[in-house]
Design a protein around this motif. Structure first.
Motif, mmCIF file in Angstrom:
data_model
loop_
_atom_site.group_PDB
_atom_site.id
_atom_site.type_symbol
_atom_site.label_atom_id
_atom_site.label_comp_id
_atom_site.label_asym_id
_atom_site.label_seq_id
_atom_site.Cartn_x
_atom_site.Cartn_y
_atom_site.Cartn_z
ATOM 1 N N UNK A 447 0.807 -1.222 0.000
ATOM 2 C CA UNK A 447 0.000 0.000 0.000
ATOM 3 C C UNK A 447 0.843 1.277 0.000
ATOM 4 N N UNK A 448 2.127 1.165 -0.300
ATOM 5 C CA UNK A 448 2.970 2.345 -0.461
ATOM 6 C C UNK A 448 3.776 2.200 -1.748
ATOM 7 N N UNK A 474 11.542 10.206 0.594
ATOM 8 C CA UNK A 474 10.369 10.687 -0.144
ATOM 9 C C UNK A 474 9.831 11.989 0.445
ATOM 10 N N UNK A 475 10.265 12.355 1.646
ATOM 11 C CA UNK A 475 9.779 13.577 2.290
ATOM 12 C C UNK A 475 10.466 14.840 1.775
ATOM 13 N N UNK A 476 11.437 14.701 0.903
ATOM 14 C CA UNK A 476 12.120 15.876 0.361
ATOM 15 C C UNK A 476 11.209 16.650 -0.595
ATOM 16 N N UNK A 477 11.485 17.940 -0.700
ATOM 17 C CA UNK A 477 10.689 18.818 -1.560
ATOM 18 C C UNK A 477 11.069 18.626 -3.037
ATOM 19 N N UNK A 582 4.239 12.727 0.627
ATOM 20 C CA UNK A 582 3.791 11.433 1.124
ATOM 21 C C UNK A 582 4.272 10.327 0.210
ATOM 22 N N UNK A 583 4.185 9.104 0.679
ATOM 23 C CA UNK A 583 4.522 7.943 -0.152
ATOM 24 C C UNK A 583 3.283 7.090 -0.387
ATOM 25 N N UNK A 584 2.157 7.550 0.137
ATOM 26 C CA UNK A 584 0.876 6.916 -0.161
ATOM 27 C C UNK A 584 -0.239 7.854 0.277
ATOM 28 N N UNK A 618 -0.798 16.567 -10.130
ATOM 29 C CA UNK A 618 -1.743 15.550 -10.561
ATOM 30 C C UNK A 618 -0.961 14.285 -10.913
ATOM 31 N N UNK A 619 -1.433 13.146 -10.414
ATOM 32 C CA UNK A 619 -0.734 11.921 -10.752
ATOM 33 C C UNK A 619 -1.137 10.768 -9.863
ATOM 34 N N UNK A 620 -0.442 9.652 -10.030
ATOM 35 C CA UNK A 620 -0.711 8.459 -9.248
ATOM 36 C C UNK A 620 0.601 7.912 -8.703
ATOM 37 N N UNK A 621 0.491 7.209 -7.592
ATOM 38 C CA UNK A 621 1.570 6.356 -7.104
ATOM 39 C C UNK A 621 1.076 4.916 -7.181
ATOM 40 N N UNK A 622 1.905 4.062 -7.716
ATOM 41 C CA UNK A 622 1.559 2.646 -7.800
ATOM 42 C C UNK A 622 2.044 1.929 -6.539
#
Length: 634
Positions: A447-448, A474-477, A582-584, A618-622
């Motif tokens: 789920x991430x 993943x928390x970097x800007x 975020x990572x999820x 706009x986008x998705x994370x798989x």
């Protein structure tokens, strides 16, 4: 020394000899906390109402704004040497509804503070109560805010590996605003060591399951201020819901409900006349101190120890609201989760380390958008065994999800908890969705998107806290901008059997900047080979998404130019996890039936197009992608 209550003009003071609380009477906001030789650990330069307060972001027909949950009456619930509990209440009045400049949320409010003998802290909780006949309303956020003394509290700690000296508020004001207001490049900070870093409060978010203690440290004197949340039962949307913790201010938050990393899907929406009641808390505000010759990290270690003590004491026995049930008024459930995955193993497998919880009845996975009720979660052991304790009276479904397997489990029979319930569910069997054997897969179903390639940030926009942390990078800007830098001419192409998803699959499918603040869609390709194709049969493509933000994912097989995609999600999601580091966000599982006519012997290509492109966010994370063959006939 026992606990006592005193009264001043417009104030009530609670003192146990260790700390002293000064609270506005009858409004109920916290004016001061005196502890460890510090007259007020809160920011004295702020208006008294802007130091320690609750707020609710909400709307209704004709109004949108914030309610500060101010009381109109003080009640001393108990006052003795061992305990003081005070209540600040407000009764909603239909005769003044929308007839004054100050709109109040349509609910009765009861806000409480508790101070115990010998305690170096205080407890706080609130009860919101909607009665029949009250107007419709939507609630977007519920929280408590503490604004600490800027001259003292400069060191923030969220976890063992997320601690640092923080910028000052004026550093943000003098800095360079970036792509959104929360993100600022520090150009001339008070502490020159912070020059060139990015500050953004969302870089310090945390999953609720891990959001148990966070806060601030003053170096002179060495004093700590900590928010301890001993239970998640009163928070919204399950254990992996992400939310804010502490950030520049210095500010510490106790978050109960928000749209962060989930969007409009988790709005609390109440119809006209819909009754509802919920207790938020209690949580504990812990203060501690050590002498100047001690290591200040001892304050963090003590806060963790106190968190453990508070967690073990849950549910508390001392809150006196009839709406907060004691241990004997609750129940527990136990059992074992097994997994039947016929294409993996012929025999049952243990649901090892599954997340298992009780929430309001609903479909599989509905817990992650459920916000009005209480939720009770635990982690199964290696053998799939679980015990859920301290469950409030009510009707629930049991939900589960298992790392390593797609989808959600729900035990569809209602579970009714009454005081003293002991419910043995025995062996429960989860059969994850599957039509046929796995031909290939990308990622790991957890789920991430953490297992995919997360790039290093642009060296001009770094938060040094995360430069050496693989699991927090993943928390970097600005990581969304790195996609076009890594793929300047063509979009991502992944070849099954040759590519490595740790290295070759970017963590988010984002838009591509084309200049002048315009963007275009991106199309990723998955190339895979089939030795042959079974005629007149169905294959299956499963796409588990870890996050979606205003995205439309279109899927095409072997023809990128076909005008009508073979599959489309339409526009979905308002997680905003890409912008908020975020990572999820919310989990979604897409199941695509693939008739054999779409495939061919030899090389095949799946084209994944993220079609919405009005924003870089706009986008998705798989999470995980799997291609299954037709069902076996034997």
């Amino acid at each position: 020394i026992g606990v006592g209550v005193g009264f001043q003009a417009g104030k009530v003071v609670i003192d146990n000899g260790i700390l002293q609380l000064t609270i506005a009477n009858p409004e109920g906001y916290l004016i001061g906390v005196s502890y460890g030789g510090v007259h007020n650990v809160l920011e004295n330069r702020n208006h008294e109402s802007n130091r320690g307060y609750w707020d609710v972001v909400w709307d209704t027909k004709g109004y949108s704004g914030t309610d500060w949950l101010l009381g109109s009456k003080l009640n001393v619930i108990v006052e003795n040497e061992d305990q003081v509990e005070v209540s600040f209440t407000y009764e909603w009045d239909s005769t003044t509804w929308n007839k004054s400049e100050v709109w109040r949320i349509p609910a009765n409010v009861d806000r409480r503070y508790i101070v115990l003998r010998g305690s170096s802290g205080f407890y706080a909780y609130a009860i919101l109560d909607r009665e029949e006949g009250m107007p419709a309303a939507n609630i977007f956020q519920i929280r408590t805010v503490y604004k600490l003394d800027q001259s003292r509290f400069h060191y923030m700690a969220i976890s063992d590996d997320r601690q640092r000296i923080m910028p000052m508020p004026e550093d943000r004001e003098s800095g360079l605003p970036l792509a959104f207001k929360e993100a600022v490049l520090l150009t001339n900070p008070t502490n020159p060591d912070l020059r060139g870093e990015v500050d953004d409060k969302y870089q310090y978010s945390c999953e609720d399951k891990d959001n148990k203690v966070h806060g601030w440290i003053s170096f002179d004197p060495q004093v700590g201020f900590w928010i301890i949340t001993p239970s998640n039962e009163f928070r919204s949307a399950g254990p992996v819901k992400q939310d804010l913790t502490s950030h520049v201010g210095p500010t510490s938050l106790a978050m109960f409900h928000s749209a962060h990393y989930a969007g409009y899907d988790v709005t609390m929406s109440f119809q006209e006349g819909e009754p509802w009641k919920k207790v938020f808390g209690p949580y504990y505000v812990h203060l501690n101190s050590v002498s100047l010759d001690r290591d200040f990290h001892d304050l963090w270690n003590d806060a963790k120890h106190q968190m453990t003590q508070e967690t073990r004491s849950w549910p508390y026995e001392f809150p006196l609201s009839k709406d907060f049930p004691k241990s004997v008024e609750r129940g527990f459930v136990f059992g074992r989760l097994l997994i039947h995955e016929r294409y993996k193993m012929r025999t049952m497998m243990a649901g090892s380390y599954a997340w298992i919880g009780l929430a309001a009845p609903g479909e599989a996975g509905s817990w992650q958008t459920e916000t009005k009720g209480y939720q009770f979660w635990t982690r199964a052991d290696r053998n799939g065994g679980f015990i859920i304790k301290g469950i409030r009276e009510g009707v629930y479904n049991l939900f589960a999800w298992v790392p390593g397997f797609i989808g959600d489990y729900v035990y569809i029979e209602d579970i009714r908890i009454v005081p003293g319930s002991v419910i043995q569910l025995g062996d429960l069997v989860y059969e994850p969705l599957r039509n046929g054997p796995t031909f290939w897969q990308i990622g790991f179903p957890d789920r991430t998107a953490l297992e995919f390639y997360v790039p290093q940030p642009n060296s001009l926009f770094v938060n040094k806290l995360y430069t050496d942390s693989d699991h927090n990078k993943f928390r970097q800007y600005g990581l969304w901008e790195r996609y076009a830098e890594l793929y300047p001419d063509n979009d991502l192409i992944y070849t099954v059997g040759e590519s490595d998803y740790h290295r070759d699959w970017f963590f988010a499918q984002v838009t591509r900047r084309t200049g002048n603040n315009t963007f275009k869609p991106t199309t990723w390709q998955i190339i895979f080979a089939l030795q042959d194709v079974i005629p007149s049969s169905n294959y299956t493509l499963r796409i588990a998404l870890a996050s979606t933000t205003r995205a439309e994912l279109q899927v095409r097989f072997n023809d990128p130019e076909v005008s009508i995609p073979h599959f489309t999600t339409m526009v979905m999601g308002t997680d905003n996890a890409i912008a908020r580091h975020g990572i999820h966000g919310l989990y979604r599982l897409l199941n695509v039936d693939v008739p054999s006519e779409w495939l061919r012997a030899g090389n095949n290509t799946i084209y994944l197009t993220q079609a919405k492109h009005e924003s870089p966010f706009f986008g998705v994370m798989y999470d995980y992608i799997r291609f299954e063959g037709p069902p076996r006939t034997t």
